[in-house]
Design a protein around this motif. Structure first.
Motif, PDB file in Angstrom:
ATOM      1  N   VAL B 316      -5.882  20.329  44.276  1.00 28.05           N
ATOM      2  CA  VAL B 316      -6.912  20.960  43.453  1.00 28.05           C
ATOM      3  C   VAL B 316      -7.055  20.211  42.134  1.00 28.05           C
ATOM      4  O   VAL B 316      -8.169  19.909  41.680  1.00 28.05           O
ATOM      5  CB  VAL B 316      -6.570  22.444  43.194  1.00 28.05           C
ATOM      6  N   SER B 317      -5.906  19.858  41.539  1.00 26.02           N
ATOM      7  CA  SER B 317      -5.982  19.196  40.236  1.00 26.02           C
ATOM      8  C   SER B 317      -6.592  17.802  40.373  1.00 26.02           C
ATOM      9  O   SER B 317      -7.400  17.385  39.537  1.00 26.02           O
ATOM     10  CB  SER B 317      -4.595  19.174  39.603  1.00 26.02           C
ATOM     11  N   SER B 318      -6.255  17.082  41.450  1.00 23.87           N
ATOM     12  CA  SER B 318      -6.864  15.780  41.689  1.00 23.87           C
ATOM     13  C   SER B 318      -8.371  15.909  41.830  1.00 23.87           C
ATOM     14  O   SER B 318      -9.131  15.132  41.245  1.00 23.87           O
ATOM     15  CB  SER B 318      -6.308  15.159  42.973  1.00 23.87           C
ATOM     16  N   GLY B 319      -8.781  16.885  42.640  1.00 26.76           N
ATOM     17  CA  GLY B 319     -10.207  17.077  42.878  1.00 26.76           C
ATOM     18  C   GLY B 319     -10.939  17.385  41.591  1.00 26.76           C
ATOM     19  O   GLY B 319     -12.011  16.818  41.312  1.00 26.76           O
ATOM     20  N   THR B 320     -10.361  18.290  40.778  1.00 25.82           N
ATOM     21  CA  THR B 320     -10.997  18.638  39.508  1.00 25.82           C
ATOM     22  C   THR B 320     -11.189  17.402  38.649  1.00 25.82           C
ATOM     23  O   THR B 320     -12.261  17.172  38.077  1.00 25.82           O
ATOM     24  CB  THR B 320     -10.124  19.655  38.759  1.00 25.82           C
ATOM     25  N   LEU B 321     -10.115  16.577  38.574  1.00 26.23           N
ATOM     26  CA  LEU B 321     -10.191  15.387  37.720  1.00 26.23           C
ATOM     27  C   LEU B 321     -11.258  14.422  38.236  1.00 26.23           C
ATOM     28  O   LEU B 321     -12.068  13.904  37.456  1.00 26.23           O
ATOM     29  CB  LEU B 321      -8.829  14.698  37.681  1.00 26.23           C
ATOM     30  N   LEU B 322     -11.265  14.176  39.556  1.00 21.94           N
ATOM     31  CA  LEU B 322     -12.222  13.222  40.107  1.00 21.94           C
ATOM     32  C   LEU B 322     -13.644  13.681  39.870  1.00 21.94           C
ATOM     33  O   LEU B 322     -14.512  12.899  39.456  1.00 21.94           O
ATOM     34  CB  LEU B 322     -11.973  13.023  41.599  1.00 21.94           C
ATOM     35  N   ALA B 323     -13.890  14.973  40.129  1.00 19.32           N
ATOM     36  CA  ALA B 323     -15.250  15.479  39.964  1.00 19.32           C
ATOM     37  C   ALA B 323     -15.674  15.403  38.505  1.00 19.32           C
ATOM     38  O   ALA B 323     -16.802  15.013  38.185  1.00 19.32           O
ATOM     39  CB  ALA B 323     -15.340  16.909  40.477  1.00 19.32           C
ATOM     40  N   ALA B 324     -14.733  15.729  37.589  1.00 17.68           N
ATOM     41  CA  ALA B 324     -15.084  15.702  36.172  1.00 17.68           C
ATOM     42  C   ALA B 324     -15.326  14.276  35.705  1.00 17.68           C
ATOM     43  O   ALA B 324     -16.258  14.008  34.936  1.00 17.68           O
ATOM     44  CB  ALA B 324     -13.972  16.339  35.339  1.00 17.68           C
ATOM     45  N   ILE B 325     -14.530  13.325  36.203  1.00 16.89           N
ATOM     46  CA  ILE B 325     -14.733  11.928  35.823  1.00 16.89           C
ATOM     47  C   ILE B 325     -16.060  11.427  36.376  1.00 16.89           C
ATOM     48  O   ILE B 325     -16.801  10.717  35.706  1.00 16.89           O
ATOM     49  CB  ILE B 325     -13.559  11.065  36.342  1.00 16.89           C
ATOM     50  N   GLY B 326     -16.356  11.850  37.619  1.00 17.57           N
ATOM     51  CA  GLY B 326     -17.595  11.415  38.261  1.00 17.57           C
ATOM     52  C   GLY B 326     -18.828  11.852  37.511  1.00 17.57           C
ATOM     53  O   GLY B 326     -19.900  11.256  37.661  1.00 17.57           O
ATOM     54  N   ALA B 327     -18.716  12.900  36.670  1.00 16.38           N
ATOM     55  CA  ALA B 327     -19.870  13.337  35.892  1.00 16.38           C
ATOM     56  C   ALA B 327     -20.296  12.246  34.911  1.00 16.38           C
ATOM     57  O   ALA B 327     -21.465  12.162  34.546  1.00 16.38           O
ATOM     58  CB  ALA B 327     -19.543  14.628  35.137  1.00 16.38           C
ATOM     59  N   GLY B 328     -19.353  11.409  34.488  1.00 16.36           N
ATOM     60  CA  GLY B 328     -19.701  10.263  33.663  1.00 16.36           C
ATOM     61  C   GLY B 328     -20.135  10.591  32.251  1.00 16.36           C
ATOM     62  O   GLY B 328     -20.865   9.823  31.647  1.00 16.36           O
ATOM     63  N   LEU B 329     -19.701  11.718  31.709  1.00 14.78           N
ATOM     64  CA  LEU B 329     -20.048  12.066  30.329  1.00 14.78           C
ATOM     65  C   LEU B 329     -18.782  12.012  29.472  1.00 14.78           C
ATOM     66  O   LEU B 329     -17.748  12.535  29.878  1.00 14.78           O
ATOM     67  CB  LEU B 329     -20.637  13.482  30.274  1.00 14.78           C
ATOM     68  N   PRO B 330     -18.851  11.390  28.283  1.00 17.19           N
ATOM     69  CA  PRO B 330     -17.632  11.278  27.465  1.00 17.19           C
ATOM     70  C   PRO B 330     -16.990  12.626  27.168  1.00 17.19           C
ATOM     71  O   PRO B 330     -15.760  12.751  27.217  1.00 17.19           O
ATOM     72  CB  PRO B 330     -18.139  10.620  26.176  1.00 17.19           C
ATOM     73  N   GLY B 331     -17.798  13.646  26.876  1.00 20.18           N
ATOM     74  CA  GLY B 331     -17.236  14.956  26.557  1.00 20.18           C
ATOM     75  C   GLY B 331     -16.459  15.533  27.723  1.00 20.18           C
ATOM     76  O   GLY B 331     -15.368  16.079  27.564  1.00 20.18           O
ATOM     77  N   VAL B 332     -17.035  15.399  28.914  1.00 23.31           N
ATOM     78  CA  VAL B 332     -16.376  15.932  30.104  1.00 23.31           C
ATOM     79  C   VAL B 332     -15.100  15.151  30.394  1.00 23.31           C
ATOM     80  O   VAL B 332     -14.074  15.728  30.770  1.00 23.31           O
ATOM     81  CB  VAL B 332     -17.340  15.877  31.310  1.00 23.31           C
ATOM     82  N   THR B 333     -15.146  13.830  30.187  1.00 22.77           N
ATOM     83  CA  THR B 333     -13.943  13.016  30.403  1.00 22.77           C
ATOM     84  C   THR B 333     -12.834  13.456  29.462  1.00 22.77           C
ATOM     85  O   THR B 333     -11.665  13.518  29.857  1.00 22.77           O
ATOM     86  CB  THR B 333     -14.252  11.530  30.177  1.00 22.77           C
ATOM     87  N   ALA B 334     -13.188  13.763  28.207  1.00 25.75           N
ATOM     88  CA  ALA B 334     -12.180  14.231  27.255  1.00 25.75           C
ATOM     89  C   ALA B 334     -11.523  15.505  27.777  1.00 25.75           C
ATOM     90  O   ALA B 334     -10.293  15.641  27.756  1.00 25.75           O
ATOM     91  CB  ALA B 334     -12.811  14.464  25.889  1.00 25.75           C
ATOM     92  N   GLY B 335     -12.352  16.434  28.262  1.00 30.28           N
ATOM     93  CA  GLY B 335     -11.816  17.661  28.832  1.00 30.28           C
ATOM     94  C   GLY B 335     -10.924  17.376  30.023  1.00 30.28           C
ATOM     95  O   GLY B 335      -9.868  17.985  30.189  1.00 30.28           O
ATOM     96  N   ALA B 336     -11.357  16.409  30.848  1.00 27.32           N
ATOM     97  CA  ALA B 336     -10.582  16.070  32.038  1.00 27.32           C
ATOM     98  C   ALA B 336      -9.215  15.511  31.643  1.00 27.32           C
ATOM     99  O   ALA B 336      -8.211  15.803  32.290  1.00 27.32           O
ATOM    100  CB  ALA B 336     -11.339  15.058  32.892  1.00 27.32           C
ATOM    101  N   LEU B 337      -9.174  14.710  30.569  1.00 23.04           N
ATOM    102  CA  LEU B 337      -7.891  14.148  30.131  1.00 23.04           C
ATOM    103  C   LEU B 337      -6.953  15.255  29.658  1.00 23.04           C
ATOM    104  O   LEU B 337      -5.751  15.230  29.936  1.00 23.04           O
ATOM    105  CB  LEU B 337      -8.116  13.139  29.002  1.00 23.04           C
ATOM    106  N   TYR B 338      -7.524  16.224  28.941  1.00 25.10           N
ATOM    107  CA  TYR B 338      -6.728  17.365  28.496  1.00 25.10           C
ATOM    108  C   TYR B 338      -6.192  18.124  29.707  1.00 25.10           C
ATOM    109  O   TYR B 338      -5.027  18.509  29.769  1.00 25.10           O
ATOM    110  CB  TYR B 338      -7.591  18.268  27.617  1.00 25.10           C
ATOM    111  N   TYR B 339      -7.076  18.299  30.697  1.00 25.42           N
ATOM    112  CA  TYR B 339      -6.684  18.983  31.936  1.00 25.42           C
ATOM    113  C   TYR B 339      -5.564  18.216  32.630  1.00 25.42           C
ATOM    114  O   TYR B 339      -4.634  18.810  33.165  1.00 25.42           O
ATOM    115  CB  TYR B 339      -7.904  19.093  32.852  1.00 25.42           C
ATOM    116  N   LEU B 340      -5.678  16.868  32.594  1.00 27.17           N
ATOM    117  CA  LEU B 340      -4.671  16.028  33.252  1.00 27.17           C
ATOM    118  C   LEU B 340      -3.286  16.298  32.662  1.00 27.17           C
ATOM    119  O   LEU B 340      -2.329  16.550  33.398  1.00 27.17           O
ATOM    120  CB  LEU B 340      -5.066  14.568  33.066  1.00 27.17           C
TER     121      LEU B 340
END
Lengths: 114, 538
Positions: B316-340
Motif C-alpha cells: 500500500v505504501s509503495s503504491g501511494t508513493l508511486l501514484a503521488a510521484i506520478g502526479a508530477g507536482l512539486p507539492g505532491v512530491t513533498a507530501g509523498a516524501l513526508y509520507y515515505l
C-alpha cells in the motif's frame, strides 16, 4: 556481424526466458545463466561492433571516434560478469538448500497436485 | 576537498564496509566483541547521517559532490549528497540501528553472519542513495540485494528457503533488466553519469528518442520490481512475511530504494527540461501506483496473518508513493516524501512488533526453535546464554505491545493525530489545490484510493488487534526483553517527533521536492561548468 550478434542475443534470450519459466530449479538456473550471457553480449554490443580497432587514443591527437573501440562497455561487461557469476553461485546454494529441506526440485518446494 | 565534511560524504559507505569486513573475519564465538563492533558502526553511521542532513540542508541549493579518485566529473564516478540522499541515508541509519539492537536479544544467534550481512546491507543501501552514476547504482543495488538474500534467509527453514528462492530469482531477472536499460541509455547517450545524461537527453536525435524511452522504460521496470508495483510485486508479501523480524524491518526500506531511484531519475531525465520526452511515463506511474494501492488494500483485508499484513502494508505504501510521484507536482512530491519517512518508520516498527506479538500468542518461541534446529547443531552450546538474555520480562509487556500496535495502526492507516495523517493530508491538499477547475479523473481516483486504502488498513489492523490483544490474549504474558521493545518505542517516538516537528520537516521536504523537480542545481553541482570539461583541482 551485427546480424549474427543480434541473432545470438535473441536465441540466448529466448531460450533463457523459456527455461526461466519452467518448474524445475535446475532449469531456472540454466535459464538465468543464458539470460545473463545474452545481456552481457548486449552490453558489449552497445559500444559498437568493430574489429581490430584499438581502445586507447594515441597521445596528443584527438582521433576519430569511429576508428576506435569503446572501452567502457567492455569494463561494464567485466563487472556484470563478475556480479552475475557471484549471484548465480549464491542462487545455486539456495537451490541446494531448498532441495535438501523439501526433498523436491520444484520451485515451489512441493510437486503440483494432479 | 579541504573541508572535512566533504570527505564525510563517503563515510556512510566506507564505515559499514570496514565494520562488515572485520566482522566476517572475527570468530562467531566472540559474540560480545562482534556485537560491540556492529553497534559502534551503526551508531557512528547514525551520527554521520545526522551531520550529513545538516550539511545538505544548509541554505543555498548547492549539492555536495564527492569525486572518487578526484577525476574530473566527466570521467569520475561521483557521490552526490543532496537533501534526498541525506534524508534516505539517515533513515537507513535509524532503521539499521533499530534492527541491530532488536537482533541482539536473540535473532543474531539464529544463524551465521547476521552482523556482517546487516553491515553490507547498510553499505549497499547508502551507496545506492548516494551515487550519481547509473552503473555504480547497479553495483550498489547488487551489494544491497546480495546482503538482502542472506538476511531474508537468516535463520533458514523450509518457509524461508522457498520464499528466498522466489525472491532471488525475481531479483536476478530484475538486475538483468537493469543492465539492459543502462546499456541502452549508454548506447544512445554515451554517458553513465545521471547529470550528464540529463544534459544530453534533450539533444538526442528524433529517431533515437524511442530508443531512449525504451531504455528508460526497461530501467524503470527494474526499479518497479524493487518497489513492488502491481503486477511486479507478488514476491513481496511472502518474502517479507517469511523473513525474521529484524531482517524484514531492514528489507522494508529496500522497496523505497526503487521508489527513490525512480523519483530522482524520472524527474531528472524526463522533467520539464527534457524537450519532447518531458513527462514520459508519468501516467503509467500513476496508474501502476493506483493498481498497487488497490491490490495492497485487498491483500491487507484478505490476510489474517500478522506478518503478511505487514507485507501488504508495504505494498500500500509503495503504491501511494508511486501514484503521488506520478502526479508530477512539486507539492505532491513533498507530501509523498513526508509520507515515505513516516511509513518507513511505521512499517519498520510494525515488522519488529509483529514478531513479539506472535511470540506471545504461540506460547514459546517455537518458530525460532525450529529454525535453529534446521540451521544445524553447532550453535546448541550457545543457547543457554541466549535464553538468559531473554529471561528478563519487563512488567506490562502486553501494555507496551498494545500501545505500540495502536501507534502503528494509526500511522499506517493515516489517522490523526500521528504523522500518517499529516502525510496523507500533505499529499491530498496540493493535489486539490493544483486543479483549480475540474479535477482530472486520475486525480479523483488517487483521492479515493488514498482514503479507501486507509480505511482498508484500519479495518484489517483493528480486526487483527482485537484478535491478538482482546479476544484471545496469550495465556502467559510474552517475554519481551527491553532490548526488543526499545527499538520499537524509539522508531515510534521518531514518528511522533516527525508529527510534532511537522512544520520544519515539511519545509525540508518541500525544498527537497523543488530541487528534484528543477534538477538544474544538481546538474550544475556535478558538472561545474556545463559544456566545458571540469578543471582538475590540485
Amino acid at each position: 556481424m551485427e546480424l549474427i550478434v543480434a541473432l545470438g542475443i535473441g536465441v540466448l534470450t529466448g531460450s533463457g526466458v523459456w527455461l526461466l519459466l519452467r518448474p524445475r530449479t535446475f532449469q531456472v538456473i540454466i535459464g538465468l545463466s543464458l539470460l545473463s550471457y545474452a545481456v552481457n553480449l548486449f552490453i558489449f554490443s552497445t559500444g559498437g561492433l568493430r574489429t581490430g580497432q584499438p581502445p586507447i587514443l594515441p597521445q596528443g591527437g584527438a582521433g576519430n571516434l569511429l576508428e576506435y573501440a569503446d572501452p567502457l562497455p567492455q569494463a561494464l561487461v567485466l563487472t556484470a560478469i563478475v556480479i552475475g557469476f557471484a549471484t548465480t553461485a549464491l542462487f545455486l546454494v539456495v537451490l541446494l538448500a531448498s532441495r535438501g529441506l523439501t526433498g523436491t526440485d520444484h520451485v515451489d518446494g512441493r510437486e503440483r497436485d494432479r | 576537498m579541504t573541508n572535512w565534511t566533504d570527505h564525510l560524504v563517503i563515510a556512510p559507505i566506507v564505515l559499514p564496509l570496514l565494520a562488515g569486513t572485520v566482522l566476517v573475519l572475527l570468530s562467531e564465538r566472540r559474540r560480545k566483541l562482534r556485537a560491540g563492533i556492529a553497534l559502534a558502526s551503526a551508531v557512528m553511521l547514525l551520527a554521520v547521517a545526522i551531520v550529513l542532513v545538516g550539511v545538505a540542508d544548509s541554505p543555498g541549493d548547492a549539492v555536495r559532490v564527492y569525486r572518487l579518485g578526484n577525476w574530473p566529473s566527466f570521467f569520475a564516478i561521483v557521490l552526490v549528497l543532496d537533501r534526498l540522499s541525506a534524508m534516505m541515508v539517515a533513515l537507513v541509519a535509524v532503521l539499521g540501528l533499530a534492527a541491530l539492537v532488536f537482533s541482539l536479544a536473540r535473532w543474531q544467534g539464529a544463524g551465521a553472519h547476521f552482523h556482517p550481512l546487516l553491515q553490507f546491507q547498510l553499505m549497499g543501501l547508502n551507496g545506492a542513495f548516494l551515487t550519481g552514476d547509473l552503473f555504480n547504482l547497479f553495483v550498489f543495488f547488487e551489494v544491497m540485494l546480495a546482503a538482502s538474500y542472506g538476511l531474508a534467509l537468516h535463520g533458514s527453514g523450509p518457509a524461508r528457503v522457498r520464499a528466498g528462492l522466489h525472491y532471488i530469482a525475481v531479483n536476478l531477472v530484475a538486475s538483468l533488466l537493469f543492465l539492459i536499460g543502462v546499456s541502452v541509455l549508454y548506447g544512445v547517450g554515451g554517458t553513465l553519469s545521471m547529470a550528464d545524461l540529463a544534459m544530453r537527453i534533450p539533444a538526442v536525435a528524433a529517431e533515437d528518442r524511442a530508443l531512449v524511452e525504451a531504455g528508460a522504460a526497461v530501467l524503470g521496470l527494474a526499479f518497479l520490481v524493487k518497489a513492488a508495483m502491481w503486477p511486479l510485486g507478488f514476491w513481496l508479501p511472502g518474502t517479507y512475511a517469511a523473513a525474521g523480524a529484524p531482517s524484514a524491518a531492514v528489507l522494508s526500506i529496500l522497496s523505497k530504494v526503487g521508489i527513490c531511484a525512480i523519483l530522482r531519475l524520472w524527474l531528472m531525465l524526463f522533467g520539464d527540461g527534457a524537450a519532447h520526452s518531458a513527462g514520459f511515463g508519468g501516467t503509467w506511474l500513476m496508474a501502476g501506483g493506483l493498481a498497487t494501492i488497490a491490490f495492497g488494500s485487498i491483500a491487507v483485508l484478505a490476510t489474517q496473518d500478522f506478518s503478511r499484513l505487514a507485507g501488504a502494508s508495504v505494498l500500500v505504501s509503495s503504491g501511494t508513493l508511486l501514484a503521488a510521484i506520478g502526479a508530477g507536482l512539486p507539492g505532491v512530491t513533498a507530501g509523498a516524501l513526508y509520507y515515505l519517512v513516516s511509513s518507513v518508520l511505521a512499517i519498520g516498527a510494525f515488522f519488529l512488533l509483529v514478531e513479539l506479538v506472535e511470540r506471545g500468542r504461540e506460547v514459546g518461541a517455537d518458530v525460532l526453535a525450529v529454525t535453529r534446529e534446521a540451521f544445524g547443531t553447532q550453535r546448541e552450546e550457545t543457547d543457554p546464554e541466549d535464553m538468559q538474555a531473554v529471561d528478563a520480562p519487563i512488567p506490562g509487556a502486553m501494555a507496551v505491545l498494545g500501545g505500540a500496535f495502536l501507534c502503528c495502526a494509526l500511522l499506517l492507516a493515516g489517522l490523526p493525530p500521528l504523522s500518517g495523517f499529516l502525510a496523507k493530508f500533505a499529499i491530498l491538499a496540493p493535489l486539490l489545490a493544483a486543479a483549480s477547475g475540474g479535477l482530472p479523473p486520475l486525480t479523483w481516483l488517487l483521492l479515493a484510493a488514498l482514503i479507501l486504502s486507509g480505511l482498508a488498513t484500519l479495518i484489517a489492523l483493528l480486526r487483527a488487534g482485537i484478535e491478538a490483544f482482546w479476544t484471545s490474549p496469550p495465556t502467559s504474558p510474552p517475554r519481551v526483553a527491553a532490548l526488543e521493545a526499545g527499538p520499537i518505542v524509539a522508531l515510534l517516538a521518531l514518528a511522533l517527533g516527525l508529527t510534532v516537528l511537522g512544520g520544519p520537516a515539511m519545509q525540508y521536504m518541500s525544498e527537497t521536492a523543488s530541487a528534484l523537480h528543477a534538477p538544474r542545481s544538481y546538474i550544475e553541482g556535478v558538472l561545474p561548468s556545463s559544456g566545458a570539461p571540469a578543471e582538475r583541482s590540485p
